[in-house]
Design an enzyme around this catalytic site. Structure first.
Site, PDB file in Angstrom:
ATOM      1  N   HIS A  29      47.681  43.169  32.008  1.00 36.27           N
ATOM      2  CA  HIS A  29      47.059  44.600  32.131  1.00 36.27           C
ATOM      3  C   HIS A  29      45.941  43.441  32.137  1.00 36.27           C
ATOM      4  O   HIS A  29      45.159  42.415  32.626  1.00 36.27           O
ATOM      5  CB  HIS A  29      46.479  44.292  30.826  1.00 36.27           C
ATOM      6  CG  HIS A  29      46.120  45.385  29.857  1.00 36.27           C
ATOM      7  ND1 HIS A  29      44.475  45.420  29.989  1.00 36.27           N
ATOM      8  CD2 HIS A  29      46.414  46.715  29.623  1.00 36.27           C
ATOM      9  CE1 HIS A  29      43.948  46.486  29.381  1.00 36.27           C
ATOM     10  NE2 HIS A  29      45.431  47.069  29.284  1.00 36.27           N
ATOM     11  N   ASP A  35      48.149  55.054  27.681  1.00 34.83           N
ATOM     12  CA  ASP A  35      47.151  53.578  27.217  1.00 34.83           C
ATOM     13  C   ASP A  35      46.119  54.585  25.773  1.00 34.83           C
ATOM     14  O   ASP A  35      45.369  54.330  25.938  1.00 34.83           O
ATOM     15  CB  ASP A  35      46.073  53.633  28.622  1.00 34.83           C
ATOM     16  CG  ASP A  35      45.108  52.914  28.851  1.00 34.83           C
ATOM     17  OD1 ASP A  35      44.615  51.547  27.955  1.00 34.83           O
ATOM     18  OD2 ASP A  35      44.449  52.420  29.831  1.00 34.83           O
TER      19      ASP A  35
HETATM   20  C1  1DF Z   1      39.619  51.214  29.074  1.00 32.37           C
HETATM   21  C2  1DF Z   1      40.909  51.160  30.084  1.00 32.37           C
HETATM   22  C3  1DF Z   1      39.439  50.403  28.538  1.00 32.37           C
HETATM   23  C4  1DF Z   1      41.882  50.391  29.242  1.00 32.37           C
HETATM   24  C5  1DF Z   1      40.616  49.085  28.356  1.00 32.37           C
HETATM   25  O1  1DF Z   1      40.793  48.267  27.529  1.00 32.37           O
HETATM   26  C6  1DF Z   1      41.917  49.871  28.768  1.00 32.37           C
HETATM   27  C7  1DF Z   1      38.395  51.678  29.128  1.00 32.37           C
HETATM   28  C8  1DF Z   1      39.388  47.219  26.692  1.00 32.37           C
HETATM   29  O2  1DF Z   1      38.345  53.296  29.344  1.00 32.37           O
HETATM   30  O3  1DF Z   1      36.787  50.983  28.550  1.00 32.37           O
HETATM   31  O4  1DF Z   1      42.751  48.802  28.013  1.00 32.37           O
HETATM   32  N1  1DF Z   1      42.813  50.770  30.434  1.00 32.37           N
HETATM   33  O5  1DF Z   1      43.809  50.320  30.541  1.00 32.37           O
HETATM   34  O6  1DF Z   1      42.722  51.694  31.442  1.00 32.37           O
HETATM   35 MN    MN Z   2      44.940  49.647  29.140  1.00 34.85          MN
END
Ligand code: 1DF
Ligand code: MN
Length: 350
Positions: A185, A311
Site C-alpha cells: 500500500h 479505499d
Molecule cells: C489517502 C489516500 C490516505 C489513500 C490514505 O492513507 C490512503 C489520502 C493514509 O487521500 O490522503 O490509503 N489511498 O489509498 O488512496
Molecule cells: Mn489506501
C-alpha cells in the site's frame, strides 16, 4: 442513494479490498511522533494534516477510520459493499521505532481480529507487520493467520528503506510459505525524495503515493524477489500505481540496461517485468473508477488478477459503485472483478 440490490440480484458480491482503519491509540502515538524531534515530512503532511484539520474531509476520515462496527457497516450497507478487507491505515506502524512498531502491530491485529470475529460475513482483515524487525514480522504473519486475518499489509517504505533489500526477505519467505499475499500500500515519499512533491502539494494520494509505491514494486521485481520466491503474491492498488501503462517500456529498458551491464544494482532476473506483473501481482482499482483503465489492466495481466477496492474512508464515493456496476464487461469478468478474485487472492471463506 441507498443500494437496494442484493448479491443474488446482481450475480456477485461486492468485496472491497483496500479499506482502512485506525485504533484510537494509533493517533495517540502519532501525536507524540508529530510533536517529537524532526518528524518525517511526508508524515507531517499526511497525518499531521488529517489529525489537525477542521475540514469536513479530514473529520470524516478520522471519525470513520476508528470504527469497526455499526457506523462502518451502515456505510457499507448504504454503498452496497457486501464485504470489506481492512488494513491498518498508512503509514501504520512503519513510522514508529522498531520496538513500539512490533508491539503496536500486535495490538492493531488483535483489535482487527476481534472485529472480524464479530462481523465475519462483512469484514476481513490484513495483518500489520513491522518491517523494522523482519524476524518479528515473519512471526506476526503466522500469529495473524492464526487469529483469522488474511494477507499482510505493508505501507511502502519504512524510514526510507525498501523491501528490495535482502534484509527484509524473511517477510517474503513467511508470506510465501503461508500462501498469503502482501498488499504493498502507498506511503508518502521518504525524506530524501519528497521535497519537489511537497513544494507543489503533490506528495500525497494525488501522485506522490503512486510514484513512491510503483517504484517500490519495481525495485522488488528487479531485485529478483520473485525469482527467489516464485509463488509469492503481492497486491498493489490504484490501478497498479500506473505500472501497467509503463509495462512495455519497463520491459524494453530493463533488458537494455541489463544487457549493457550498466548498474551493479540491476542484475539479470529470470523474467520480464510484465511477466512478474501477471504472475505475481493482483491489482486493485482503489480510487480509480475508470472503465478504460480497468479493462486495459485486465487485458494486460488477466481478468483473474484485477479486483475491486473503494479505499474507504479516504475515497468514500458511493456513486463510483454504480459506475463500476455499469461497466460494459462480460458478466463472469465483472463477478471476478467484484468478488471471486478477492476470494482467491485472500483465501476468503466467508
Ligand atoms: C489517502 C489516500 C490516505 C489513500 C490514505 O492513507 C490512503 C489520502 C493514509 O487521500 O490522503 O490509503 N489511498 O489509498 O488512496
Ligand atoms: Mn489506501
Amino acid at each position: 442513494m441507498t443500494d437496494k440490490t442484493t448479491a443474488a440480484d446482481r450475480g456477485y458480491r461486492r468485496i472491497a479490498t483496500e479499506e482502512a482503519f485506525a485504533p484510537s491509540e494509533l493517533f495517540d502515538i502519532y501525536r507524540k511522533i508529530l510533536a517529537g524531534p524532526n518528524p518525517d515530512p511526508g508524515f507531517v503532511s499526511l497525518m499531521g494534516f488529517y489529525m489537525s484539520s477542521d475540514s469536513a474531509r479530514a473529520k470524516h476520515i478520522i471519525e470513520y477510520l476508528q470504527d469497526l462496527d455499526a457506523k462502518r457497516i451502515a456505510h457499507m450497507d448504504e454503498a452496497g459493499i457486501d464485504h470489506q478487507v481492512i488494513a491498518l491505515t498508512s503509514p501504520g506502524v512503519q513510522i514508529m521505532d522498531a520496538d513500539l512498531a512490533v508491539s503496536f502491530a500486535r495490538t492493531a491485529n488483535d483489535q482487527l481480529a476481534d472485529a472480524v470475529r464479530k462481523h465475519p460475513t462483512r469484514l476481513s482483515g490484513m495483518i500489520a507487520v513491522a518491517p523494522q524487525n523482519p524476524a518479528e514480522a515473519a512471526k506476526e504473519i503466522q500469529r495473524g493467520l492464526g487469529l483469522g486475518l488474511k494477507g499482510v499489509i505493508v505501507n511502502s517504505h519504512t524510514h526510507g528503506e525498501y523491501l528490495s533489500d535482502p534484509k527484509f526477505w524473511e517477510i517474503f519467505e513467511a508470506a510465501e510459505a503461508h500462501d498469503t499475499p502482501i498488499y504493498l500500500h502507498p506511503n508518502t515519499p521518504p525524506r530524501n525524495m519528497i521535497q519537489p512533491f511537497l513544494e507543489c502539494g503533490l506528495d500525497g494520494a494525488i501522485y506522490g503515493f503512486g510514484v513512491e509505491t510503483g517504484m517500490h514494486a519495481l525495485r522488488i521485481m528487479t531485485a529478483g524477489v520473485f525469482d527467489r520466491f516464485p509463488k509469492l503474491q503481492m497486491i498493489i492498488g490504484h490501478m497498479g500505481e500506473a505500472l501497467p501503462f509503463w509495462s512495455y517500456r519497463l520491459d524494453y529498458m530493463h533488458r537494455a540496461t541489463v544487457l549493457s551491464d550498466r548498474y551493479p544494482s540491476m542484475r539479470p532476473v529470470k523474467r520480464k517485468i510484465s511477466e512478474y506483473l501477471s504472475d505475481n501481482f493482483y491489482i486493485t482499482n482503489s480510487g480509480v473508477a475508470s472503465e478504460a483503465a480497468i479493462k486495459f489492466t485486465q487485458n494486460l495481466i488477466g481478468v483473474d488478477r484485477v479486483m475491486y477496492a473503494m479505499d474507504y474512508p479516504y475515497q468514500h464515493a458511493i456513486e463510483e459503485v454504480a459506475i463500476l456496476d455499469a461497466m460494459d464487461m462480460p458478466a463472469q469478468d465483472k463477478k471476478r472483478f467484484f468478488q471471486t478474485n478477492a476470494e482467491e487472492a485472500f483465501r476468503l471463506t466467508t
